[in-house]
Scaffold this motif. Structure first.
Motif, PDB file in Angstrom:
ATOM      1  N   TYR A 214       0.813  -1.223  -0.082  1.00  0.00           N
ATOM      2  CA  TYR A 214       0.034   0.025   0.041  1.00  0.00           C
ATOM      3  C   TYR A 214       0.885   1.068   0.035  1.00  0.00           C
ATOM      4  N   GLY A 215       1.015   2.149  -1.097  1.00  0.00           N
ATOM      5  CA  GLY A 215       1.453   3.216  -1.075  1.00  0.00           C
ATOM      6  C   GLY A 215       2.580   3.140  -1.816  1.00  0.00           C
ATOM      7  N   SER A 216       3.293   1.889  -2.147  1.00  0.00           N
ATOM      8  CA  SER A 216       4.589   1.866  -2.852  1.00  0.00           C
ATOM      9  C   SER A 216       4.499   2.106  -4.289  1.00  0.00           C
ATOM     10  N   PRO A 225      -4.552   3.718  -3.197  1.00  0.00           N
ATOM     11  CA  PRO A 225      -5.387   4.987  -3.868  1.00  0.00           C
ATOM     12  C   PRO A 225      -4.924   5.145  -5.285  1.00  0.00           C
ATOM     13  N   SER A 287      -3.864  -4.747   5.680  1.00  0.00           N
ATOM     14  CA  SER A 287      -3.684  -3.281   6.413  1.00  0.00           C
ATOM     15  C   SER A 287      -2.163  -3.117   6.433  1.00  0.00           C
ATOM     16  N   PRO A 288      -1.819  -1.831   6.149  1.00  0.00           N
ATOM     17  CA  PRO A 288      -0.396  -1.485   6.075  1.00  0.00           C
ATOM     18  C   PRO A 288       0.383  -1.999   7.367  1.00  0.00           C
ATOM     19  N   GLY A 289      -0.314  -2.029   8.272  1.00  0.00           N
ATOM     20  CA  GLY A 289       0.404  -2.667   9.724  1.00  0.00           C
ATOM     21  C   GLY A 289       0.868  -4.207   9.626  1.00  0.00           C
TER      22      GLY A 289
ATOM     23  N   GLN B 177      10.868   7.451  -2.818  1.00  0.00           N
ATOM     24  CA  GLN B 177       9.716   8.254  -3.413  1.00  0.00           C
ATOM     25  C   GLN B 177       9.899   9.758  -3.178  1.00  0.00           C
ATOM     26  N   GLN B 200       5.907   4.285   3.868  1.00  0.00           N
ATOM     27  CA  GLN B 200       5.653   3.197   2.890  1.00  0.00           C
ATOM     28  C   GLN B 200       5.320   3.907   1.786  1.00  0.00           C
ATOM     29  N   GLY B 201       4.819   5.096   1.789  1.00  0.00           N
ATOM     30  CA  GLY B 201       4.475   5.903   0.593  1.00  0.00           C
ATOM     31  C   GLY B 201       4.162   7.205   0.825  1.00  0.00           C
ATOM     32  N   LEU B 202       4.248   8.308  -0.264  1.00  0.00           N
ATOM     33  CA  LEU B 202       3.688   9.597  -0.092  1.00  0.00           C
ATOM     34  C   LEU B 202       2.658   9.864  -1.311  1.00  0.00           C
ATOM     35  N   PHE B 203       1.723  10.947  -0.944  1.00  0.00           N
ATOM     36  CA  PHE B 203       0.960  11.413  -2.009  1.00  0.00           C
ATOM     37  C   PHE B 203       0.770  12.745  -1.820  1.00  0.00           C
ATOM     38  N   ILE B 218       2.086   7.470   4.417  1.00  0.00           N
ATOM     39  CA  ILE B 218       1.568   6.169   5.154  1.00  0.00           C
ATOM     40  C   ILE B 218       2.591   5.447   5.823  1.00  0.00           C
ATOM     41  N   PHE B 219       2.249   5.107   7.030  1.00  0.00           N
ATOM     42  CA  PHE B 219       3.329   4.279   7.880  1.00  0.00           C
ATOM     43  C   PHE B 219       2.611   3.037   8.110  1.00  0.00           C
ATOM     44  N   SER B 220       3.387   1.892   8.782  1.00  0.00           N
ATOM     45  CA  SER B 220       2.796   0.790   9.535  1.00  0.00           C
ATOM     46  C   SER B 220       1.703   1.053  10.366  1.00  0.00           C
ATOM     47  N   VAL B 223      -2.265   5.916   8.313  1.00  0.00           N
ATOM     48  CA  VAL B 223      -2.153   7.082   7.319  1.00  0.00           C
ATOM     49  C   VAL B 223      -2.228   8.518   7.923  1.00  0.00           C
ATOM     50  N   ASP B 243      -6.448   4.447  10.997  1.00  0.00           N
ATOM     51  CA  ASP B 243      -5.266   3.432  11.135  1.00  0.00           C
ATOM     52  C   ASP B 243      -5.323   2.583   9.947  1.00  0.00           C
ATOM     53  N   THR B 244      -6.142   2.335   8.774  1.00  0.00           N
ATOM     54  CA  THR B 244      -6.037   1.608   7.666  1.00  0.00           C
ATOM     55  C   THR B 244      -5.900   2.131   6.666  1.00  0.00           C
ATOM     56  N   PHE B 245      -7.000   2.153   5.772  1.00  0.00           N
ATOM     57  CA  PHE B 245      -7.042   2.480   4.373  1.00  0.00           C
ATOM     58  C   PHE B 245      -7.712   3.938   4.024  1.00  0.00           C
ATOM     59  N   VAL B 246      -7.039   4.932   3.314  1.00  0.00           N
ATOM     60  CA  VAL B 246      -7.746   5.953   2.871  1.00  0.00           C
ATOM     61  C   VAL B 246      -7.427   6.247   1.498  1.00  0.00           C
ATOM     62  N   ARG B 247      -8.537   6.931   0.854  1.00  0.00           N
ATOM     63  CA  ARG B 247      -8.464   7.320  -0.654  1.00  0.00           C
ATOM     64  C   ARG B 247      -9.033   8.506  -0.806  1.00  0.00           C
TER      65      ARG B 247
END
Lengths: 449, 402
Positions: A214-216, A225, A287-289, B177, B200-203, B218-220, B223, B243-247
């Motif tokens: 996720y996010g990679s 996303p 989930s990312p965790g 990134q 884990q990622g940037l937007f 995004i972290f473990s 978000v 804590d989990t997924f966003v978009r």
């Protein structure tokens, strides 16, 4: 030799070197160079018929480890199954339809570039990230792995011969499967993660293209996303862009709705099930965790309803075409290249034939630096393979002279040609180069020192 | 390459003759060589010029001035850019074609700025599967295109700044990134965020009302919204989104708030629902926009004038869906016609908020959405007009083609 003559020679040499540099500079600006196993060269490959039957036969055989079971480079490793803490070797098979779908998503199940005619020879399809052939094998193909920084025999086979390419792709997919539980999650906590169940290959398929989270960058996470949501299922019809779907959904889509050739589906459709992303079990697992090795918290049950397919045959169909008994043939064994006139060509094309059956991958190397082989690998089809395109008449190796490395105006070198999929002694060809000539211009007079 | 071979040939001849001590030269020979060198250098520069020239692409200006929606339609090897005018939604016009790598559609930046659009594309010759491409600007008055960057990640939509002077995009350098801000007038690029070791990622997210750049990280453990660092210090993590997924995150036109979807559990299933947060760097708990609600929600967007939050909703189990419009405590909705199955996903408003472009699916829910097509909905009358039957369309936005 007087000073004037010395200056003249210097000017001439510097001018030509300068021209060389300018032209190479322009060339470098406009040419994308490869850093793959064969560098800038593209080995030749055989492209089968448009109906893809040969490739489908090869895939059916590879799925059950029937192609090269004794060759550690290409054999499918024995597959494991079971839960995370109770894993055992089951020796099962890879569902063939899964492999077919992957091959279609990767290259539309083709071995050579688009410009290659069906049943013909052409440049092997190599992507910029060094994916080779039908299965876009990248592992072990990014650098030459043979002696003297040359490609290895295995790399030549993967790049030129569809049977070996498919076997290698299946081996890699099997390795992704076997990565569980150490560095991969498991699908099928409730079905013993049986290899025969297509849905259980979800994570291994994800990993075939890169187990990215996720996010990679280049993410294959289904909830990333970057992917549209909601999104229609991938229909494998060519009407949807690939960048809207994670890789495994492309593969699942083609399993459900196989591509057609002349109105005929390439394989029977299977209504394979994707994981339910909004069930609490799957959503928590993804989930990312939880996205860190050994990915223990990402284990999930088999998506229901799940599916198997007909067990692949336990015998090798079309062996004569897929493997055969190739016999490399390279007459004649001696050539002379004369460079004694301005119009002389500096190469010779040596025909390479296969007087046996199946495909013969051939390789060539020179014993001397002034002879360059181009390409350094290729393919020669036997008479039992349909090769009707015009390209089939010109199976040859071009041996070029690099005149800057000639030791004298008369020189000899040896080209060795061998086949990695034949047990034969290398065939040696002697190349004689004659380059005795004078440089003159119209209206000039000969000067003598 | 021919000239290279020719030069090698000449060089060889000279070398060989030198080796045999039989070199023939004259003033005419020198002049001939010099001429050849000069001509070759000239040809080389011509080659350079040719390859850096932007070829002309066919461009058709809209038949008449007037506002409408601009969008692209995917084809395997190229995307088509269409304009559908408000004066007649049936009069969709093809403006130009963008060639791309097989099976990779273009990725538009949402919005038309100064009569220009920006988009990401994986160029036609690039046959690998990696999502790195190019960022282009296209002038809608002239059809002229400018290449802005050759390194963006086409998996992440670029976004405009509010004043239209910059574009933000993501790229990857040596597997790290980076978020890049590109100034259009100078084409200067500035990296304003770099992926940290444990991220884990940037937007890119956009600008706050005071001009600071915010982004999603995004972290473990969840978000977060982070803020661009103005000095050499570490960038600031502002608040947690989920804590989990966003978009589907976006900042309001005035830069004070943001909306996004995050997963929530209801009746042992998860749904995406809309949350609202203040754009500042203070700890806060974003709140669910529609409160406790048994709906699946899609694609929250802002209307440009009233800053109404517009959300697609689907009441689970009853197959009734509508578009919800939330402005503070006021709620309004645009229902889907009773005879039309499926649900609407809002995409973008017209500048005057009279028209809403949506993607309308004919399936039951996100789990099985069916087929989607874009429609324009007249806000006042509720009338719907089908714009394009293709399910593979991407929207630039509303263009006031005056």
């Amino acid at each position: 030799m007087n000073n004037s003559s010395h200056r003249t020679k210097s000017i001439l040499v510097f001018s030509v070197v300068g021209l060389y540099l300018v032209l190479f500079g322009a060339s470098a600006l406009t040419t994308k160079t490869y850093a793959c196993a064969f560098g800038a060269y593209r080995p030749a490959a055989y492209e089968g018929g448009e109906n893809r039957l040969l490739y489908i036969h090869a895939i059916d055989a590879a799925a059950n480890n029937l192609l090269f079971p004794q060759d550690a480079r290409f054999a499918l490793d024995r597959l494991e199954q079971g839960t995370r803490y109770n894993r055992y070797v089951s020796g099962g098979y890879v569902p063939p339809t899964l492999i077919k779908s992957i091959a279609w998503v990767e290259t539309k199940m083709t071995m050579a570039t688009k410009s290659t005619a069906w049943n013909g020879l052409g440049d092997s399809v190599i992507s910029f990230d060094c994916g080779h052939g039908v299965m876009q094998v990248t592992t072990g193909m990014t650098n030459p792995l043979g002696e003297n920084s040359q490609p290895s025999d295995a790399q030549a086979l993967i790049s030129t011969h569809f049977t070996y390419n498919i076997a290698k792709g299946v081996k890699i997919l099997g390795a992704k499967w076997n990565n569980a539980p150490q560095i991969s999650p498991i699908v099928g906590t409730d079905t013993d993660s049986q290899t025969e169940i297509l849905e259980n290959w979800y994570y291994a398929t994800w990993a075939y293209n890169g187990f990215t989270g996720y996010g990679s960058y280049s993410s294959n996470h289904p909830l990333d996303p970057s992917f549209a949501w909601p999104r229609s299922q991938y229909s494998c019809s060519g009407t949807q862009s690939h960048n809207e779907f994670p890789y495994q959904e492309l593969v699942w889509g083609c399993i459900k709705k196989p591509p057609t050739i002349n109105g005929n589906p390439l394989w029977p459709a299977i209504p394979i099930t994707l994981p339910d992303l909004f069930s609490t079990e799957v959503n928590r697992a993804l989930s990312p965790g939880n996205f860190y090795p050994p990915y223990a918290n990402m284990d999930i049950k088999t998506p229901a309803p799940w599916h198997t397919e007909v067990t692949p045959a336990n015998f090798l169909q079309e062996e004569a075409k897929l493997i055969g008994r190739p016999i490399l043939s390279v007459p004649p064994r001696s050539h002379t290249i004369r460079m004694n006139s301005p119009a002389a060509v500096t190469w010779v094309d040596v025909p390479i034939r296969n007087s046996g059956s199946g495909l013969s991958t051939w390789r060539a190397k020179s014993s001397v630096g002034f002879l360059v082989v181009n390409p350094p690998a290729g393919i020669a089809p036997g008479s039992n393979l349909t090769c009707t395109a015009a390209s089939c008449d010109t199976t040859s190796l071009r041996i070029e002279v690099n005149p800057t490395l000639l030791p004298a105006s008369y020189a000899t070198g040896v080209i060795s040609i061998w086949s990695p999929n034949e047990k034969n002694t290398p065939i040696e060809i002697t190349i004689n180069v004659v380059a005795d000539f004078e440089l003159t211009f119209p209206g000039s007079s000969k000067n003598s020192d | 390459m021919f000239l290279c071979n020719a030069s090698i040939y000449l060089q060889t001849k000279i070398y060989l003759n030198m080796k045999t001590f039989r070199i023939y030269s004259s003033q005419r020979a020198l002049l001939a060589i010099g001429g050849l060198v000069t001509i070759s250098i000239g040809i080389a520069f011509l080659v350079l010029a040719l390859f850096s020239w932007n070829p002309e692409y066919q461009w058709v200006s809209p038949a008449s001035p007037g506002s409408g929606f601009l969008y692209s339609r995917f084809n395997p090897n190229y995307d088509e850019i269409y304009f559908t005018p408000k004066s007649d939604w049936d009069e969709t016009q093809l403006l130009t074609v963008i060639e791309h790598s097989p099976n990779f559609s273009i990725v538009p930046a949402r919005g038309i700025v100064n009569n220009s659009i920006a988009f990401l594309v994986k160029p036609p010759g690039n046959m690998d599967t990696l999502p790195t491409g190019e960022l282009w600007l296209l002038d809608l008055k002239t059809g002229k295109r400018n290449l802005l960057a050759s390194d963006p990640d086409i998996g992440v939509k670029p976004i405009w700044t509010r004043d239209g002077t910059h574009l933000m995009y993501r790229r990857v350098r040596q597997q790290v990134q980076e978020l890049v801000e590109l100034e259009l007038s100078t084409q200067t690029r500035t990296v304003y965020a770099v992926q940290r070791d444990y991220s884990q990622g940037l937007f890119p997210l956009g600008e706050g009302n005071l001009g600071s750049q915010y982004y999603v990280e995004i972290f473990s453990n969840g978000v977060f919204v982070s803020k661009r660092s103005e000095s050499e210090t570490e960038p600031e993590i502002c608040f947690k989104l989920s804590d989990t997924f966003v978009r589907d995150f976006s900042i309001s036109p005035d830069g004070q708030k943001m909306i996004y979807l995050q997963t929530v559990i209801q009746s042992e299933r998860l749904f995406f629902q809309t949350y609202l947060a203040e754009i500042n760097c203070r700890d806060q708990r974003p709140r669910a926009l529609l409160g406790e609600n048994q709906t699946e929600q899609y694609s929250p967007i802002w209307s440009p004038i009233e800053q109404t939050v517009t959300i697609g909703t689907n009441i689970i189990g009853r197959q009734k869906s509508s578009i919800m419009l939330s402005n503070g405590d006021l709620l309004d909705f645009i229902p889907i016609p009773p005879d039309q199955p499926g649900f609407d996903v809002p995409i973008v408003w017209s500048h005057d908020e009279d028209y809403l472009l949506t993607k309308s699916f004919d399936g039951l829910s996100s789990a099985n959405p069916g087929y989607g097509m874009i429609y324009v909905i007249n806000r006042e009358t509720g009338m719907r007009y089908k714009v394009d039957e293709s399910p593979e369309t991407r929207i630039f936005g509303w263009w006031s083609n005056e």
